[in-house]
Scaffold this motif. Structure first.
Motif, PDB file in Angstrom:
ATOM      1  N   ILE A   1     -32.323 -20.360 -60.466  1.00 50.37           N
ATOM      2  CA  ILE A   1     -33.183 -21.133 -59.560  1.00 50.37           C
ATOM      3  C   ILE A   1     -34.051 -20.206 -58.717  1.00 50.37           C
ATOM      4  O   ILE A   1     -35.244 -20.452 -58.503  1.00 50.37           O
ATOM      5  N   ILE A   2     -33.458 -19.118 -58.231  1.00 43.60           N
ATOM      6  CA  ILE A   2     -34.223 -18.168 -57.416  1.00 43.60           C
ATOM      7  C   ILE A   2     -35.342 -17.543 -58.240  1.00 43.60           C
ATOM      8  O   ILE A   2     -36.476 -17.380 -57.760  1.00 43.60           O
ATOM      9  N   ILE A   3     -35.071 -17.203 -59.494  1.00 44.51           N
ATOM     10  CA  ILE A   3     -36.100 -16.604 -60.345  1.00 44.51           C
ATOM     11  C   ILE A   3     -37.243 -17.576 -60.573  1.00 44.51           C
ATOM     12  O   ILE A   3     -38.429 -17.222 -60.501  1.00 44.51           O
ATOM     13  N   VAL A   4     -36.911 -18.861 -60.867  1.00 50.72           N
ATOM     14  CA  VAL A   4     -37.952 -19.874 -61.101  1.00 50.72           C
ATOM     15  C   VAL A   4     -38.804 -20.071 -59.848  1.00 50.72           C
ATOM     16  O   VAL A   4     -40.042 -20.144 -59.919  1.00 50.72           O
ATOM     17  N   LEU A   5     -38.160 -20.173 -58.681  1.00 47.49           N
ATOM     18  CA  LEU A   5     -38.913 -20.344 -57.438  1.00 47.49           C
ATOM     19  C   LEU A   5     -39.805 -19.140 -57.156  1.00 47.49           C
ATOM     20  O   LEU A   5     -40.947 -19.290 -56.689  1.00 47.49           O
ATOM     21  N   PHE A   6     -39.299 -17.970 -57.452  1.00 51.85           N
ATOM     22  CA  PHE A   6     -40.093 -16.755 -57.242  1.00 51.85           C
ATOM     23  C   PHE A   6     -41.341 -16.764 -58.119  1.00 51.85           C
ATOM     24  O   PHE A   6     -42.449 -16.436 -57.674  1.00 51.85           O
ATOM     25  N   LEU A   7     -41.188 -17.191 -59.377  1.00 56.05           N
ATOM     26  CA  LEU A   7     -42.345 -17.241 -60.283  1.00 56.05           C
ATOM     27  C   LEU A   7     -43.348 -18.304 -59.834  1.00 56.05           C
ATOM     28  O   LEU A   7     -44.562 -18.090 -59.893  1.00 56.05           O
TER      29      LEU A   7
ATOM     30  N   PHE B   1     -27.994 -25.169 -63.716  1.00 54.99           N
ATOM     31  CA  PHE B   1     -28.653 -23.905 -63.446  1.00 54.99           C
ATOM     32  C   PHE B   1     -27.837 -23.102 -62.437  1.00 54.99           C
ATOM     33  O   PHE B   1     -27.311 -23.647 -61.470  1.00 54.99           O
ATOM     34  N   THR B   2     -27.798 -21.836 -62.660  1.00 59.08           N
ATOM     35  CA  THR B   2     -27.134 -20.974 -61.691  1.00 59.08           C
ATOM     36  C   THR B   2     -28.085 -20.681 -60.534  1.00 59.08           C
ATOM     37  O   THR B   2     -29.290 -20.897 -60.623  1.00 59.08           O
ATOM     38  N   ILE B   3     -27.534 -20.211 -59.441  1.00 56.52           N
ATOM     39  CA  ILE B   3     -28.349 -19.897 -58.271  1.00 56.52           C
ATOM     40  C   ILE B   3     -29.368 -18.810 -58.604  1.00 56.52           C
ATOM     41  O   ILE B   3     -30.523 -18.855 -58.161  1.00 56.52           O
ATOM     42  N   LEU B   4     -28.976 -17.860 -59.425  1.00 55.87           N
ATOM     43  CA  LEU B   4     -29.900 -16.784 -59.791  1.00 55.87           C
ATOM     44  C   LEU B   4     -31.078 -17.306 -60.584  1.00 55.87           C
ATOM     45  O   LEU B   4     -32.233 -16.910 -60.353  1.00 55.87           O
TER      46      LEU B   4
END
Length: 216
Positions: free
Chosen positions: A44-50, A39-42
């Motif tokens: 991972i950030i999107i998943v955590l945000f959701l 997974f790219t950092i972007l």
């Protein structure tokens, strides 16, 4: 595995063996490596945000629902305990509910006196959580949404009929209805309104009067 070639040398028979090389496709073809894409950092950030947004929506509702339901279960337990206390002592027990302050407490009636039950549970008034309040109560006398309400428990097991509505900070509703004769308790997450009185149509009333006159 070897392959031989026979020949003649002088007076003797000679044999010449040649090695046989077995060629396997797997040895000839180079090994292929499987590249695993992480997974790219972007992403991972999107998943955590959701996930954070979803938890922010779900967790407060679950917490409030549990608090409201726990208060409802406690209230049902109070009704059952006071009903048993009245039947055990063969004395009328009265439950006072202060709707404005969100507190309630029982007393035992002995003649003209009111005594606090000896059980340590009733030594002090019980309080509703700060996020929950009494919305209204439906009594025989009508609807009441402020002040003090008195409920009586009788030695025969009968209880004064009442429907109380509790609400939390998000205006979620919990209704608790007590049936007077059997003491059965019904809980609902919607308001429980009293049954509407039967309305007799005008065209039917003369017929009823005729039937009543015939009986006389």
């Amino acid at each position: 595995m070897r392959q031989g070639v026979q020949g003649v040398r002088g007076n003797g028979l000679w044999t010449w063996e040649t090695p046989c090389v077995s060629l396997h496709p797997s040895r000839l073809m180079p090994h292929t490596t499987r590249s695993s894409h992480g997974f790219t950092i972007l992403e991972i950030i999107i998943v955590l945000f959701l996930l954070v947004g979803l938890l922010g929506i779900v967790l407060p509702r679950i917490s409030l629902d549990e608090n409201l339901s726990s208060v409802g279960r406690r209230m049902v337990g109070t009704v059952r305990s006071l009903q048993s206390l009245s039947m055990l002592t063969q004395k009328t027990v009265r439950l006072y509910v202060d709707m404005d302050r969100g507190i309630y407490w029982p007393v035992i009636l002995e003649g003209n006196q009111e005594k606090i039950p000896t059980d340590a549970t009733w030594a002090t008034p019980l309080n509703l959580p700060s996020t929950i309040r009494f919305s209204d109560m439906l009594l025989v006398q009508g609807k009441k949404d402020t002040g003090r309400v008195d409920l009586s428990f009788y030695p025969t097991g009968r209880v004064d009929p009442v429907t109380m509505h509790l609400v939390d900070a998000r205006n979620n509703i919990l209704a608790i209805a007590i049936e007077p004769v059997t003491g059965a308790i019904r809980m609902s997450d919607e308001r429980i309104e009293p049954p509407r009185p039967l309305i007799i149509p005008e065209r039917v009333r003369p017929l009823l009067k005729t039937v009543e006159a015939d009986k006389k």
